[in-house]
Design a protein around this motif. Structure first.
Motif, PDB file in Angstrom:
ATOM      1  N   LYS A   1       0.819  -1.210   0.000  1.00  0.00           N
ATOM      2  CA  LYS A   1       0.000   0.000   0.000  1.00  0.00           C
ATOM      3  C   LYS A   1       0.855   1.264   0.000  1.00  0.00           C
ATOM      4  O   LYS A   1       0.672   2.165  -0.824  1.00  0.00           O
ATOM      5  CB  LYS A   1      -0.930   0.008   1.224  1.00  0.00           C
ATOM      6  N   SER A   2       1.775   1.315   0.927  1.00  0.00           N
ATOM      7  CA  SER A   2       2.601   2.522   1.008  1.00  0.00           C
ATOM      8  C   SER A   2       3.427   2.699  -0.257  1.00  0.00           C
ATOM      9  O   SER A   2       3.729   3.827  -0.655  1.00  0.00           O
ATOM     10  CB  SER A   2       3.529   2.451   2.225  1.00  0.00           C
ATOM     11  N   THR A   3       3.783   1.601  -0.863  1.00  0.00           N
ATOM     12  CA  THR A   3       4.555   1.693  -2.102  1.00  0.00           C
ATOM     13  C   THR A   3       3.720   2.344  -3.198  1.00  0.00           C
ATOM     14  O   THR A   3       4.225   3.172  -3.968  1.00  0.00           O
ATOM     15  CB  THR A   3       5.045   0.295  -2.526  1.00  0.00           C
TER      16      THR A   3
ATOM     17  N   PHE B   1       1.768  10.902   4.978  1.00  0.00           N
ATOM     18  CA  PHE B   1       2.556   9.678   4.891  1.00  0.00           C
ATOM     19  C   PHE B   1       2.484   8.883   6.187  1.00  0.00           C
ATOM     20  O   PHE B   1       2.269   9.448   7.260  1.00  0.00           O
ATOM     21  CB  PHE B   1       4.008  10.007   4.559  1.00  0.00           C
ATOM     22  N   GLN B   2       2.683   7.593   6.032  1.00  0.00           N
ATOM     23  CA  GLN B   2       2.646   6.709   7.188  1.00  0.00           C
ATOM     24  C   GLN B   2       3.762   7.071   8.178  1.00  0.00           C
ATOM     25  O   GLN B   2       3.536   7.162   9.372  1.00  0.00           O
ATOM     26  CB  GLN B   2       2.804   5.267   6.717  1.00  0.00           C
ATOM     27  N   GLU B   3       4.952   7.283   7.652  1.00  0.00           N
ATOM     28  CA  GLU B   3       6.043   7.784   8.487  1.00  0.00           C
ATOM     29  C   GLU B   3       5.910   9.297   8.451  1.00  0.00           C
ATOM     30  O   GLU B   3       5.805   9.877   7.378  1.00  0.00           O
ATOM     31  CB  GLU B   3       7.398   7.387   7.888  1.00  0.00           C
TER      32      GLU B   3
ATOM     33  N   LEU C   1      -4.237   9.590   2.220  1.00  0.00           N
ATOM     34  CA  LEU C   1      -3.949   9.458   3.647  1.00  0.00           C
ATOM     35  C   LEU C   1      -3.498   8.029   3.919  1.00  0.00           C
ATOM     36  O   LEU C   1      -4.263   7.092   3.745  1.00  0.00           O
ATOM     37  CB  LEU C   1      -5.187   9.787   4.479  1.00  0.00           C
ATOM     38  N   ASP C   2      -2.224   7.875   4.323  1.00  0.00           N
ATOM     39  CA  ASP C   2      -1.668   6.560   4.616  1.00  0.00           C
ATOM     40  C   ASP C   2      -1.660   6.380   6.132  1.00  0.00           C
ATOM     41  O   ASP C   2      -0.821   6.948   6.825  1.00  0.00           O
ATOM     42  CB  ASP C   2      -0.253   6.448   4.034  1.00  0.00           C
ATOM     43  N   GLU C   3      -2.603   5.639   6.637  1.00  0.00           N
ATOM     44  CA  GLU C   3      -2.752   5.401   8.074  1.00  0.00           C
ATOM     45  C   GLU C   3      -2.729   6.679   8.895  1.00  0.00           C
ATOM     46  O   GLU C   3      -1.888   6.843   9.780  1.00  0.00           O
ATOM     47  CB  GLU C   3      -1.656   4.450   8.557  1.00  0.00           C
TER      48      GLU C   3
HETATM   49 MG   LIG Z   1       2.496   1.181   4.776  1.00  0.00          MG
END
Ligand SMILES: [Mg+2]
Ligand SMILES: Nc1ncnc2c1ncn2[C@@H]1O[C@H](COP(=O)(O)OP(=O)(O)OP(=O)(O)O)[C@@H](O)[C@H]1O
Ligand SMILES: Nc1ncnc2c1ncn2[C@@H]1O[C@H](COP(=O)(O)OP(=O)(O)OP(=O)(O)O)[C@@H](O)[C@H]1O
Ligand SMILES: [Mg+2]
Lengths: 324, 322, 490, 324
Positions: C37-39, C79-81, C158-160
């Motif tokens: 997903k993040s990719t 981003f997730q991070e 929106l990633d997490e």
């Molecule tokens: Mg991810």
């Protein structure tokens, strides 16, 4: 191929072999037995000091003070032996304790007062040499003791003594970093100090210890230096810290902390010294030597940086069984 | 030999190697190994050596660390040079004791070892020859010159030392010996200028600031006094006497221009020529060993021109024709 | 996105992924940890370049060669991070890369005003001049969201975003996301909190092992269907097993830290899961920190198995058998210079020390047991943890304390950012641990999870434990109401 | 009280005032007008170089090369003016370009080849000085041009010219770091490079630029150095990089990146030079000076490290509205 590029030990070794090969081709006397033991002598001091630099770097710090510590410790050593008449073995023990004391100062300021190690050790770089100049009115102490020279120039079974010291010290250091709690803990605090604290490690004490170890390594370097030059001088060891750090970094230690390998540091030191030796044998002027050594440091670190990516490129072509 | 040099004075017996072990194999290769490339003085000696070598058709090369503090580096280089089996080493070092074991090894291997820019007759291990001027006598002569020149005038003296060590101690010592007993001289302060122009400039500025009554600055080398001269000029202290040591070409030009008062001209270029000649004579069996003292002269505005007018005996060359 | 493929050394992170996101739609992108997903997000935002495939915008192919280009194309992402600069102010972070300039000067006032406006839209009270590094994780998450909102993008990713948020903040976020959708922008939404996703999104795409497992429209938007598409049939999402509680293992009485935490008392028995609930910033983490020896006890007592203990450091706490899984595994949990093995063994060297030396073979076999027991990827043995998925990373941190054989576990948001399968794995693990007689303090902002997995729940409000109830008798509204009540009482 | 301790500008200023006070009390001539302009002259070179060091540090890097760059650039400058007959203004422009070029080398290796800046600039520290020795056979070039001295020693309205340069350069640098996108972006990449990249900043280019700026700052320092000594020499600037970094760090710049303040760097440089000046005026030997300066660096950074906590302690006694 990929394994070689990714293996932590083989990359610096390959780099050194390349350097040695080039030197051997361009230099008629390089492979003389005499020159090879010469090489062992030349590498010994920086290699011993670099053990300390590597430990500090793995623990997430940096130590810029060993060059100055060596100046101070050779003075202390020479004065003890020559003027105070302290027997050599006792003086050696005392110098090691003194080195531990200097390391403890750096360690205390860094670990317990939380001053960044770059700052504490730059200050120590200035201060230790300053103190060295306060002894004997700032004059070097020459001709300390004829027995002293043997420590450095002596041989055993035809091989120079420093070679034995190196093998012994590096074996101990490698073993300690790999097979003891202390070693593993130093990797941990360098990798993530907060996580290490939350895992119950005594982060401050461990960081303190890395500097203590570096102080002891500097003291051993000082003993070799004093033996090599049969003297103590506040001018010794200028710039040595940078060679020692360069050895660690060429060997793959990361200044971010948590990464590094003792054995590779030895190879890193050997690479630097081999280059210098080759250039000296070819009578290359120092000015050009400085440029070449600068370039080699950059390339060596570059290879280490790009290694993973090179491995990646090759890996993409040859899918690896292990990764599912 | 071609270049004339004064007769050698004997070295202490334990310091003299057996010169007769040397021979000229017809293909002479000589290493010139000063303690550092950072001091132009050693480059000047090297140029003298090179000039004389060219005249005699022998090969020389120079190998030295950049920094004078890098004794360990110099020792490594000596080791590397011994490995190569040169015919002779012309050596200058800041640390004789450190070099001693290596010098002994070189002498054993039949390499001629000539110490240059030294006045130590008691080298810790035997060598073939020592070539240099007496550090202490040079600055003593400078003090004598000064005593004569100022007469009874009262002088407040500021001293700019080099980094502590043999050279600084001897030169400052010679100067202080020379003014001793002359009560019109008073040393008001002594600071370090680290042998370089930058340090001399800072030291000069601080000295003249803290002691506005200083009338005379002595520095242990020419670079430091040149830096101090700029400081004096900037502070408008045009009447302060400025004294150095070495006979660096730039300092001689400053003397000619009236910016520096006087220096001990130790003619490094000529010292180099003599050192090479002595080395060749030793290889050829025409030199029996000993200390060869090279000439020094106190040089001021009155006698500087002839020196500058003979650029062949100078390195670097003067920046213009005199 | 059409047939986009992205490879990393040894992994195909995205394998011919097709994804269509329409304007005015909230599109869920779901999948297990490491499913890619993040990719996808990083490819859309120009961080990664696809190895194959095409990205089209309004039907025309575009090349998103860098984040700058992505931004020009109207793509904004959370981003997730975190992509925040901790040393800069909130206002500057919100405008990072787009600082307003007036008359050749950075317009600090406009920046502040604008930041205040965006934060107001999220209905949060954060000072625009505050330094981001000094904010709590939740506040930082909100700043991260504000930053993306401020960009006024046409594709909003929106990633997490909710991993560190509480119920209230999630509700505000949903409101804003719906506003964005109403304004005609497209939204791509990733979360492992499936209930929340099901409530918000219009359609979902599910990834599995880097491939699309279910296209938009193929799956109904409800939790069961999504889980089915993601991991197959899993049965109960909260497989709670009540263990028989034994004697009291951990007791705290009138605990205060001289700051936020005041007079906290509770007891946890062997085999019991004690939940700590409350709104964000209520002080649950602080309570855990005191018990773990990180923060000083100013007044009150901690008793372990009935004995009073003084815990001055985590080392003391660990020696007393306490473990702490921190809420921020990246900064406080993992050693990124170590592979999984060393990460698991770091808190208990004693278990594999023989004759004073580390026995690396024993270390390997002991951790291997844990890897199989917790169903951690076997790659964890060799690979640096940074290259493992979030779920695997979280399991490794929990495994560390199993390795250390702690019998009191403080779990602070233990399922944050891990997929449904891994969550169920973690719940089973909690059950097993309880069954073994361990005591567990579970801190979670996921109220369903907290209520389902705890035996009893303590409700924390403003640093005080205001109420303790059996979990079965606690409702979600109780958690929020008690918290608000606590506030009014202050 | 708390505000003072917490304010980023006031802490270094207070530290400097303390140092100046001690010096003024112990030293009769310290407050002489002459000595104060002496101080301005002495601080000028390190302060100019420190602008570059600060920018690099804020951007998350470190630059150990300016001392060597200065050696090289004074040689280039002196040779251009004295031997090549290039007019002074043209030569100044060319030296600045050359400085930018040296900075670009560091920047390229660091930003684009991703070699840690400690390594690239240690290599440059060695290489630049090596190259400097290659010019003019390693000999200094003296008496370059009488007009050159005026650049350094000249006065305007009774104040030394370098004071004007400092005010001008620091104003520009302060403005640029606070009020331009470039400046703020440098803070951002130093604070979190990954986040900056995701926010659309061109991280590599920005990092490259920090080193370019440092190269230009070194060139300006080289011009002042050449003017001060009316000469060029491969020996100039030894250790200057450490003073410049110390100035930045005393001024509160963090080696972790993202933190630092240009104005405070000036105060940091002034603190170092004031200490040196005071010690020189009191004829304290260099050896003791080295020890004292080491101690001052540690204490200054310590105060900065502990400031927040000191503030915190006071804050706990006086509850602050902001903390809810
Ligand atoms: Mg991810
Ligand atoms: N920079 C990278 N280098 C190497 N491998 C990577 C990199 N980024 C991701 N991967 C790998 O690609 C795969 C997909 O990772 P990705 O982060 O896209 O998963 P995800 O679906 O976002 O997982 P999560 O739910 O845990 O966030 C994983 O196997 C991961 O280890
Ligand atoms: N690493 C840390 N060092 C010091 N204090 C910390 C740290 N992490 C958190 N805190 C403190 O913890 C408190 C934050 O608590 P937090 O907002 O996390 O409460 P919580 O109820 O646990 O909420 P959450 O749902 O976020 O876990 C703050 O007061 C903060 O000062
Ligand atoms: Mg919390």
């Amino acid at each position: 191929m990929k394994a070689i590029l990714k293996s932590p030990v083989l990359a610096p070794l390959a780099a050194w072999l390349l350097v040695a090969l080039v030197t051997a081709i361009t230099t008629p006397h390089f492979l003389d037995a005499g020159n090879l033991s010469n090489l062992a002598l030349q590498v010994s001091i920086v290699a011993v000091v670099a053990i300390g630099s590597t430990v500090v770097i793995i623990g997430g710090g940096i130590d810029l003070s060993p060059g100055s510590a060596i100046a101070l410790l050779t003075m202390v050593f020479a004065i003890m032996v020559k003027f105070a008449g302290i027997p050599l073995p006792v003086a050696i023990v005392l110098v090691i304790l003194a080195g531990a004391g200097l390391g403890a100062i750096n360690g205390f300021l860094t670990a317990y007062l939380r001053i960044p190690s770059f700052i504490t050790t730059v200050a120590a770089l200035s201060a230790f040499r300053g103190v060295a100049f306060m002894f004997n009115n700032g004059s070097p102490v020459f001709s300390v003791d004829p027995n002293l020279e043997t420590i450095f120039y002596g041989t055993l079974f035809g091989l120079p003594l420093p070679l034995y010291y190196l093998v012994a010290l590096y074996t101990v250091a490698w073993f300690a970093m790999r097979y003891t709690r202390l070693g593993r803990s130093i990797y941990a605090i360098g990798g993530n100090a907060a996580a290490a604290m939350l895992s119950g490690l005594k982060v401050k004490r461990l960081q303190f210890l890395t500097f203590l170890i570096a102080g002891v390594a500097a003291a051993l370097g000082a003993i070799l230096m004093a033996a090599r030059l049969n003297s103590g001088s506040p001018n010794y060891g200028v710039g040595l810290e940078l060679s020692a750090i360069a050895a660690a970094v060429i060997g793959g230690a990361s200044l971010v902390g948590g990464r590094g390998n003792i054995v590779n540091t030895a190879i890193g030191a050997l690479t630097i010294v081999t280059v210098q030796n080759g250039l000296n044998l070819n009578a290359v002027p120092t000015s050009a030597q400085n440029v070449i050594i600068g370039a080699i440091i950059v390339i060596a670190v570059g290879i280490d940086m790009w290694r993973v990516e090179l491995g990646g490129v090759i890996g993409a072509l040859m899918p690896n069984r292990k990764n599912k | 030999g071609a270049a004339d040099y004064p007769a050698a004075q004997p070295l202490a017996e334990s310091a003299q190697a057996d010169v007769s072990r040397l021979s000229n194999d017809g293909d002479v290769r000589i290493a010139y190994m000063p303690p550092a490339t950072e001091f132009n003085y050693y480059i000047a000696i090297g140029e003298g050596i090179k000039a004389e070598a060219a005249a005699n058709g022998v090969e020389v090369f120079m190998l030295a660390p950049q920094s004078g503090a890098d004794i360990n580096g110099q020792m490594g280089m000596i080791q590397d040079v011994i490995t190569q089996n040169v015919d002779a080493i012309i050596l200058s070092t800041h640390d004789e004791a450190a070099a001693a074991p290596l010098v002994a090894r070189a002498v054993d291997q039949g390499i001629a070892v000539v110490i240059v820019n030294s006045d130590i007759a008691q080298f810790p291990t035997p060598v073939d020859a020592v070539v240099g001027y007496s550090q202490r006598n040079g600055t003593h002569a400078l003090a004598d010159y000064l005593v004569e020149r100022v007469g009874d005038e009262s002088e407040k003296v500021g001293v700019i030392e080099g980094q502590p060590g043999y050279h600084s101690t001897e030169r400052v010592g010679g100067f202080l010996d020379g003014i001793e007993g002359h009560d019109n001289f008073e040393v008001v302060a002594s600071v370090s200028g680290g042998w370089n122009v930058e340090g001399g400039n800072t030291a000069g500025m601080d000295l003249l600031q803290a002691h506005p009554d200083i009338t005379l600055l002595f520095a242990a080398n020419d670079y430091m006094i040149m830096g101090a001269a700029l400081a004096a000029k900037a502070l408008g202290k045009t009447d302060v006497m400025l004294l150095g040591n070495d006979g660096d070409t730039a300092a001689l030009e400053e003397i000619a221009a009236g910016n520096v008062t006087a220096t001990v001209n130790t003619s490094p270029f000529i010292m180099g020529q003599i050192a090479l000649q002595v080395t060749l004579d030793a290889l050829n069996g025409a030199f029996a060993g000993g200390f060869v003292e090279t000439p020094t002269t106190v040089t001021d505005k009155d006698n500087v021109l002839p020196v500058l007018q003979n650029p062949d005996a100078l390195y670097p060359k003067p920046s213009k024709a005199y | 996105m059409r047939a986009v493929t992205k490879r990393f050394p040894g992994v195909v992170a995205n394998d011919a992924v097709d994804l269509v996101v329409k304007c005015g739609e909230i599109h869920g992108l779901l999948g297990e940890n490491g499913s890619g997903k993040s990719t996808v997000i990083k490819t859309l935002t120009g961080v990664h370049q696809p190895d194959a495939g095409q990205i089209l915008r309004d039907g025309t192919p575009v090349s998103i060669s860098s984040p700058v280009v992505a931004r020009e194309l109207g793509v904004a992402a959370v981003f997730q991070e975190f992509s925040l600069v901790p040393s800069l102010s909130v206002a500057e972070n919100i405008h990072l890369g787009r600082l307003p300039v007036k008359a050749g000067r950075v317009d600090w006032q406009a920046m502040r005003d604008n930041a205040r406006a965006v934060l107001a839209r999220l209905r949060v009270d954060i000072d625009p001049d505050a330094i981001v590094g000094s904010l709590s994780v939740a506040s930082q998450q909100l700043v991260e969201i504000a930053k993306a909102i401020a960009a006024n993008a046409s594709l909003f990713i929106l990633d997490e975003p909710t991993a560190a948020l509480g119920q209230d903040e999630i509700a505000e976020l949903h409101r804003v996301v719906r506003e964005i959708k109403a304004n005609g922008a497209a939204v791509l939404y990733i979360s492992h909190r499936l209930d929340e996703v099901a409530e918000l999104v219009d359609c979902v795409t599910v990834l599995k092992d880097g491939k699309v497992a279910a296209r938009a429209g193929e799956t109904e938007v409800n939790v069961e269907a999504i889980v089915g598409a993601m991991v197959g049939n899993v049965g109960d999402h909260y497989p709670k097993v009540v263990a028989t509680p034994g004697e009291t293992a951990l007791e705290v009485t009138k605990l205060s830290n001289g700051g936020k935490v005041v007079d906290v008392s509770f007891a946890v028995r062997r085999g019991e899961v004690f939940g700590l609930g409350g709104v964000l910033g209520s002080g649950r983490t602080d309570i855990a920190r005191i018990i773990f020896g990180l923060d000083p006890v100013v007044s009150g007592e901690i008793l372990i198995h009935g004995k009073k203990v003084r815990l001055n450091s985590p080392a003391d706490a660990i020696a007393a058998g306490i473990a702490y899984v921190p809420e921020n595994r990246k900064f406080d949990g993992l050693f990124f210079n170590f592979a999984g093995i060393e990460n698991m063994s770091v808190a208990a060297f004693g278990r594999f020390t023989r004759n004073g030396l580390l026995d690396l073979t024993a270390e390997r076999s002991l951790t291997r047991e844990l890897i199989s027991r917790l169903a951690i990827t076997p790659a964890a043995e060799e690979r640096l943890v940074g290259l493992l998925s979030g779920g695997n990373q979280q399991k490794i941190v929990i495994a560390r304390w199993l390795f250390a054989r702690a019998d009191i576990l403080l779990l602070d948001e233990p399922t944050q950012g891990i997929d449904i399968g891994a969550k169920i794995g973690a719940y089973n693990l909690i059950n097993e641990l309880a069954a073994e007689g361990k005591s567990i303090v579970l801190i979670s902002s996921d109220h369903d999870e907290l209520i389902a997995m705890s035996d009893r729940i303590g409700i924390v409000s403003n640093g005080r434990l205001v109420e303790t109830k059996p979990a079965a008798m606690t409702s979600k509204t109780d958690l929020v109401r008690a918290a608000t009540a606590g506030e009014t009482r202050q």
